[in-house]
Design an enzyme around this catalytic site. Sequence first.
Site, PDB file in Angstrom:
ATOM      1  N   THR A 110       0.819  -1.227   0.000  1.00 51.03           N
ATOM      2  CA  THR A 110       0.000   0.000   0.000  1.00 51.03           C
ATOM      3  C   THR A 110       0.847   1.269   0.000  1.00 51.03           C
ATOM      4  O   THR A 110       0.488   2.254  -0.637  1.00 51.03           O
ATOM      5  CB  THR A 110      -0.915   0.014   1.258  1.00 51.03           C
ATOM      6  OG1 THR A 110      -1.810  -1.082   1.141  1.00 51.03           O
ATOM      7  CG2 THR A 110      -1.692   1.293   1.375  1.00 51.03           C
ATOM      8  N   THR A 149       1.504  -4.831   4.107  1.00 53.11           N
ATOM      9  CA  THR A 149       1.309  -5.273   5.492  1.00 53.11           C
ATOM     10  C   THR A 149       0.682  -6.661   5.591  1.00 53.11           C
ATOM     11  O   THR A 149       0.870  -7.351   6.593  1.00 53.11           O
ATOM     12  CB  THR A 149       0.402  -4.282   6.263  1.00 53.11           C
ATOM     13  OG1 THR A 149      -0.846  -4.177   5.577  1.00 53.11           O
ATOM     14  CG2 THR A 149       1.039  -2.922   6.385  1.00 53.11           C
TER      15      THR A 149
HETATM   16  N1  ASP Z   1      -2.834  -5.456   0.330  1.00 57.02           N
HETATM   17  C1  ASP Z   1      -1.753  -4.630   0.776  1.00 57.02           C
HETATM   18  C2  ASP Z   1      -0.475  -5.447   0.755  1.00 57.02           C
HETATM   19  O1  ASP Z   1      -0.259  -6.213   1.646  1.00 57.02           O
HETATM   20  C3  ASP Z   1      -2.020  -4.089   2.135  1.00 57.02           C
HETATM   21  C4  ASP Z   1      -0.951  -3.185   2.695  1.00 57.02           C
HETATM   22  O2  ASP Z   1       0.120  -2.993   2.181  1.00 57.02           O
HETATM   23  O3  ASP Z   1      -1.226  -2.585   3.752  1.00 57.02           O
HETATM   24  O4  ASP Z   1       0.293  -5.333  -0.166  1.00 57.02           O
END
Ligand code: ASP
Length: 342
Positions: free
Chosen positions: A13, A89
């Site tokens: 993200t 994440t």
């Molecule tokens: N879907 C995203 C990922 O894990 C969520 C994030 O980065 O917070 O790449």
Amino acid sequence: MDKSILIIYTGGTIGMINDPETGVLCPFNFEQISLEVPEIREFDFKIDYYTLPEIIDSSNLSPNLWVDLCHVILENYDKYHGFVILHGTDTMAYSASALSFMLDRLGKPVVFTGSQLPVGKIRTDGRENLITAIEIAAGENAPVVPEVCILFGDRLFRGNRATKINAESFDAFQSFNYPPLAEIGTRVHYNREAIRPLPSSSLPPVAFYNLDTRVAILKIFPGLGANVVEAIISVPGLRGIVLETYGTGNAPTREDFLEKIHDALARGIIIYNVTQCAGGSVEMGKYQTSRELLNAGIINGYDITTEAALCKMMHVLGRYTSAGEIRKQLNSNLRGEISLNE
Ligand code: ASP
């Protein structure tokens, strides 16, 4: 040598933008991040960037990425004081756990970070996270953190102790069974006692690239059918199961269930007992419902997280062949992932 940091961008993200056609968030290039965080240029040390050939939403993560990350770190190890890995994440706790096992004799910080909102958004948490991760990786006027860790919100966690616990909050990670390595306020307050010591050997770090992905996670629930367990243990070539049990490591004592557990062990499948609870530890033998598992030959995972247990299993099964050695390694504290002989 003047301080220097390598930022490795994998996606997530933090670097995403909304696709103008569909409106969904998609990974974007690193230049976007560096433009949105001009403060990076205010550090008086050298910061280099490395973007992996394919930037991903971390839900598309595969263990090949861990191999690539270890290569990048070891090939650049002598040139930098620390490494920051920008990562989604969703699977960050898996990646941080995997790298903690794959990299041995690590003497420099490897700090994973990311964000809940892209850096381009006005209330982003990405800017703070990135800047603090750089500061920790550089270890300016601070103890070196020779560990794979996760910096998120106002805490620094040991990577193989952390879990993503919130899909929205800026405090997305928690480490229930081990204290934070640092708390972030106006200063970074390091918890020196919690940080692993520098490696005793003067030899350079090494990476174990071989991972055995023939593993599965089986979460016990009321009503779990013996046919479901049978389907899992019958997967051709399956070598290990992380068994998520209740409380202190308890499972049904029903005969049909225990029969399947015995079948799995007889087929040579290694079973690692991990609690479904966020905090606390497995204590095999405390109740009748875990004594059966202990007697059957299931390995105690103590207070390990599911993410760390899975990655530890891939690493141990990929590195050792003898069943005795595999059991011994899983039972040991390899990188501070369990509270055993800390
Ligand atoms: N879907 C995203 C990922 O894990 C969520 C994030 O980065 O917070 O790449």
